[in-house]
Design a protein around this motif. Structure first.
Motif, PDB file in Angstrom:
ATOM      1  N   ASP A  12      29.613 -16.479 -84.907  1.00  0.00           N
ATOM      2  CA  ASP A  12      28.633 -16.018 -83.935  1.00  0.00           C
ATOM      3  C   ASP A  12      29.312 -15.934 -82.580  1.00  0.00           C
ATOM      4  O   ASP A  12      29.383 -16.910 -81.837  1.00  0.00           O
ATOM      5  N   ILE A  13      29.827 -14.759 -82.263  1.00  0.00           N
ATOM      6  CA  ILE A  13      30.611 -14.633 -81.029  1.00  0.00           C
ATOM      7  C   ILE A  13      29.747 -14.813 -79.789  1.00  0.00           C
ATOM      8  O   ILE A  13      30.219 -15.320 -78.768  1.00  0.00           O
ATOM      9  N   GLU A  14      28.470 -14.468 -79.862  1.00  0.00           N
ATOM     10  CA  GLU A  14      27.602 -14.659 -78.695  1.00  0.00           C
ATOM     11  C   GLU A  14      27.411 -16.156 -78.429  1.00  0.00           C
ATOM     12  O   GLU A  14      27.360 -16.587 -77.277  1.00  0.00           O
ATOM     13  N   ARG A  15      27.362 -16.958 -79.504  1.00  0.00           N
ATOM     14  CA  ARG A  15      27.287 -18.403 -79.338  1.00  0.00           C
ATOM     15  C   ARG A  15      28.547 -18.926 -78.651  1.00  0.00           C
ATOM     16  O   ARG A  15      28.480 -19.766 -77.749  1.00  0.00           O
ATOM     17  N   VAL A  16      29.710 -18.422 -79.080  1.00  0.00           N
ATOM     18  CA  VAL A  16      30.975 -18.867 -78.496  1.00  0.00           C
ATOM     19  C   VAL A  16      31.018 -18.530 -77.008  1.00  0.00           C
ATOM     20  O   VAL A  16      31.365 -19.374 -76.174  1.00  0.00           O
ATOM     21  N   LYS A  17      30.628 -17.313 -76.669  1.00  0.00           N
ATOM     22  CA  LYS A  17      30.627 -16.921 -75.253  1.00  0.00           C
ATOM     23  C   LYS A  17      29.695 -17.811 -74.444  1.00  0.00           C
ATOM     24  O   LYS A  17      30.039 -18.261 -73.343  1.00  0.00           O
ATOM     25  N   ALA A  18      28.510 -18.077 -75.002  1.00  0.00           N
ATOM     26  CA  ALA A  18      27.534 -18.910 -74.284  1.00  0.00           C
ATOM     27  C   ALA A  18      28.072 -20.333 -74.109  1.00  0.00           C
ATOM     28  O   ALA A  18      27.966 -20.923 -73.029  1.00  0.00           O
ATOM     29  N   ASP A  19      28.683 -20.872 -75.182  1.00  0.00           N
ATOM     30  CA  ASP A  19      29.230 -22.231 -75.097  1.00  0.00           C
ATOM     31  C   ASP A  19      30.382 -22.306 -74.090  1.00  0.00           C
ATOM     32  O   ASP A  19      30.521 -23.285 -73.357  1.00  0.00           O
ATOM     33  N   CYS A  20      31.218 -21.281 -74.075  1.00  0.00           N
ATOM     34  CA  CYS A  20      32.320 -21.248 -73.102  1.00  0.00           C
ATOM     35  C   CYS A  20      31.769 -21.223 -71.671  1.00  0.00           C
ATOM     36  O   CYS A  20      32.272 -21.928 -70.788  1.00  0.00           O
ATOM     37  N   ARG A  21      30.728 -20.431 -71.456  1.00  0.00           N
ATOM     38  CA  ARG A  21      30.173 -20.300 -70.094  1.00  0.00           C
ATOM     39  C   ARG A  21      29.482 -21.575 -69.633  1.00  0.00           C
ATOM     40  O   ARG A  21      29.455 -21.871 -68.451  1.00  0.00           O
ATOM     41  N   LYS A  22      28.936 -22.335 -70.614  1.00  0.00           N
ATOM     42  CA  LYS A  22      28.344 -23.623 -70.233  1.00  0.00           C
ATOM     43  C   LYS A  22      29.410 -24.559 -69.677  1.00  0.00           C
ATOM     44  O   LYS A  22      29.144 -25.395 -68.818  1.00  0.00           O
ATOM     45  N   LEU A  23      30.619 -24.457 -70.208  1.00  0.00           N
ATOM     46  CA  LEU A  23      31.706 -25.345 -69.795  1.00  0.00           C
ATOM     47  C   LEU A  23      32.462 -24.804 -68.578  1.00  0.00           C
ATOM     48  O   LEU A  23      33.086 -25.547 -67.836  1.00  0.00           O
ATOM     49  N   ASN A  24      32.427 -23.492 -68.393  1.00  0.00           N
ATOM     50  CA  ASN A  24      33.084 -22.871 -67.237  1.00  0.00           C
ATOM     51  C   ASN A  24      32.384 -21.552 -66.962  1.00  0.00           C
ATOM     52  O   ASN A  24      32.609 -20.553 -67.643  1.00  0.00           O
ATOM     53  N   ALA A  25      31.531 -21.559 -65.930  1.00  0.00           N
ATOM     54  CA  ALA A  25      30.674 -20.396 -65.658  1.00  0.00           C
ATOM     55  C   ALA A  25      31.484 -19.132 -65.374  1.00  0.00           C
ATOM     56  O   ALA A  25      31.016 -18.018 -65.609  1.00  0.00           O
ATOM     57  N   ASP A  26      32.738 -19.308 -64.891  1.00  0.00           N
ATOM     58  CA  ASP A  26      33.539 -18.149 -64.488  1.00  0.00           C
ATOM     59  C   ASP A  26      34.513 -17.673 -65.554  1.00  0.00           C
ATOM     60  O   ASP A  26      35.379 -16.838 -65.291  1.00  0.00           O
ATOM     61  N   VAL A  27      34.411 -18.226 -66.745  1.00  0.00           N
ATOM     62  CA  VAL A  27      35.424 -17.914 -67.771  1.00  0.00           C
ATOM     63  C   VAL A  27      35.430 -16.415 -68.120  1.00  0.00           C
ATOM     64  O   VAL A  27      34.387 -15.763 -68.134  1.00  0.00           O
ATOM     65  N   ARG A  28      36.621 -15.898 -68.377  1.00  0.00           N
ATOM     66  CA  ARG A  28      36.761 -14.544 -68.895  1.00  0.00           C
ATOM     67  C   ARG A  28      36.988 -14.638 -70.395  1.00  0.00           C
ATOM     68  O   ARG A  28      37.847 -15.410 -70.833  1.00  0.00           O
TER      69      ARG A  28
END
Lengths: 209, 209
Positions: free
Chosen positions: A171-187
Motif C-alpha cells: 500500500d504505497i499511499e500508506r507508506v507515503k502517509a507514514d513517512c510524512r508522519k515522521l517527516n512532514a517535508d520528506v520527498r
C-alpha cells in the motif's frame, strides 16, 4: 589539520570528522543512502550513473562483491570502495579515508551507499547533506513504522521495485502517509531500477533538490 | 546463579550467558532466525505457528509493531517480545530476560526472531542449537556471497517468496551452490510464506532436524 581533543568520545569524534568531511566535499551535493540488503541501492545507483556520468561520484560502503563498482564506473562516474571489515554501518572516519582516494574534480553529486541495514546506519552523520532511505515493494509496506529512527531523519525516501505493483501486496499511499508522519517535508520517489521508471525525477532531486 | 568473573569482556559475558540460556532451554530445539527486514521472518513464523501450535514458542527480537505478536499467538503458540531499544542485533542477555517471561512447559521448539539485519546478528550466540538464515527472491541471489559470515554459520537457509519465481530474476541453484561452498552441510528450504509452499518440510526440520 584540526586539533583533536584528548578526551573525545566516539560520538564526538564522529561528529568532528563528519564536519571535516563536509568541508572537504566543498559544497557538492552529498547523500547518505540507507536501505536493506536487496532493496536495490546499487541498481538505483547504476541507473543514476547512466544519467549523471562524470558528475557523479559514489562512495560504496555496502558489503560488496567486486562486480558492483564496475556497474557504476562504466558510465564515467567515479567510485571508491570502503573496506568496512564487516561493520554494520559506515562512520565518518571511513568516509574520510574514501575521500582521500577519490578525485572530486568535476563532480557535482556524491552518493555514499551505506551498509545494507535499516538500524545502525541511521545514527551516524557522515558529512552528508541528506539521508535517503531506500525501501522496495517486496519488503512490505510497514518499514517506516518499524524503523522510525531512519525515516524521521531521511530527507528523501525511494520506493523501489514499482514494477512489482499488483504482484506483491503493498500500500504505497500508506507508506507515503507514514513517512510524512515522521517527516512532514520528506520527498518520496517511486522508482523501478529494473525498468528505469521514476529515475529521472530522482536524479533531478540529486542535482537540484 | 553462576559466578560472574570480575574482568569479563563483553564477548565473554555473552558466551557465558548463552551457555546459561542453553541450560534453561532444557533440551528443546532452539533456532536463531536471521534475515533482512522484509525477508518474511514473521510471515514464516506465522505459518510455522499454524502447524506447531502450542509446541512452538517465539522470542521476537525484530523491531516490531505490536500486531506481529498476535499473528503468532492466535494459533496457540507462545510469544514474548524483546525490547531491543533500537539495537542492531540480539545478545544472550536480552534472550535471558525473555526466557524469564515465557512459560516453556509443553514447548518443543523455540525460534528466536533476530533483528532484521544480515551483518550484526551473526556474531552473537544466543544459546541456540542452530542459526537459520532467511533470504527471499526479490532481494537478489548474491546474498550468500555478500554476507559469508552469516552463511558459513547458518545450519539452514530458508529461501522465501518462491511465488515470485519467474517474476524476479533469481538463480536458486546458484544460491544453493554458494551456500554449500560456505557450509557443506547446510539445509536449504524453498518456501513461500504467502502460499504455504515448502512450509511442511521446514517445520519437519524444526521438529526433528
Amino acid at each position: 589539520m584540526a586539533r583533536i581533543p584528548v578526551n573525545e568520545s566516539p560520538r564526538e569524534r564522529n561528529a568532528r570528522m563528519a564536519a571535516e568531511n563536509r568541508k572537504r566535499f566543498g559544497g557538492r551535493r552529498v547523500f547518505n543512502m540507507i536501505g536493506s540488503p536487496g532493496s536495490g541501492k546499487t541498481s538505483i545507483l547504476e541507473r543514476t550513473a547512466a544519467l549523471l556520468g562524470p558528475a557523479l561520484a559514489v562512495i560504496e560502503g555496502d558489503v560488496q562483491t567486486a562486480l558492483d563498482a564496475e556497474r557504476i564506473t562504466r558510465h564515467g562516474s567515479r567510485a571508491v570502495q570502503i573496506e568496512t571489515g564487516g561493520a554494520c554501518h559506515l562512520n565518518a572516519e571511513m568516509v574520510a579515508e574514501a575521500i582521500e582516494k577519490i578525485d572530486l574534480d568535476g563532480v557535482e553529486v556524491v552518493v555514499i551507499e551505506n551498509v545494507g541495514n535499516l538500524v545502525c546506519p541511521s545514527g551516524f552523520d557522515l558529512g552528508e547533506d541528506a539521508k535517503v532511505a531506500v525501501v522496495s515493494l517486496p519488503e512490505g509496506d510497514e518499514k517506516p513504522v518499524k524503523y522510525p529512527a531512519l525515516f524521521m531523519r531521511a530527507a528523501a525516501v525511494i520506493v523501489n521495485k514499482t514494477d512489482l505493483a499488483g504482484i506483491v501486496d503493498y500500500d504505497i499511499e500508506r507508506v507515503k502517509a507514514d513517512c510524512r508522519k515522521l517527516n512532514a517535508d520528506v520527498r518520496v520517489f517511486e522508482v523501478s531500477a529494473k525498468t528505469g521508471a521514476g529515475i529521472r525525477e530522482w536524479v533531478e532531486y540529486l542535482r537540484k533538490g
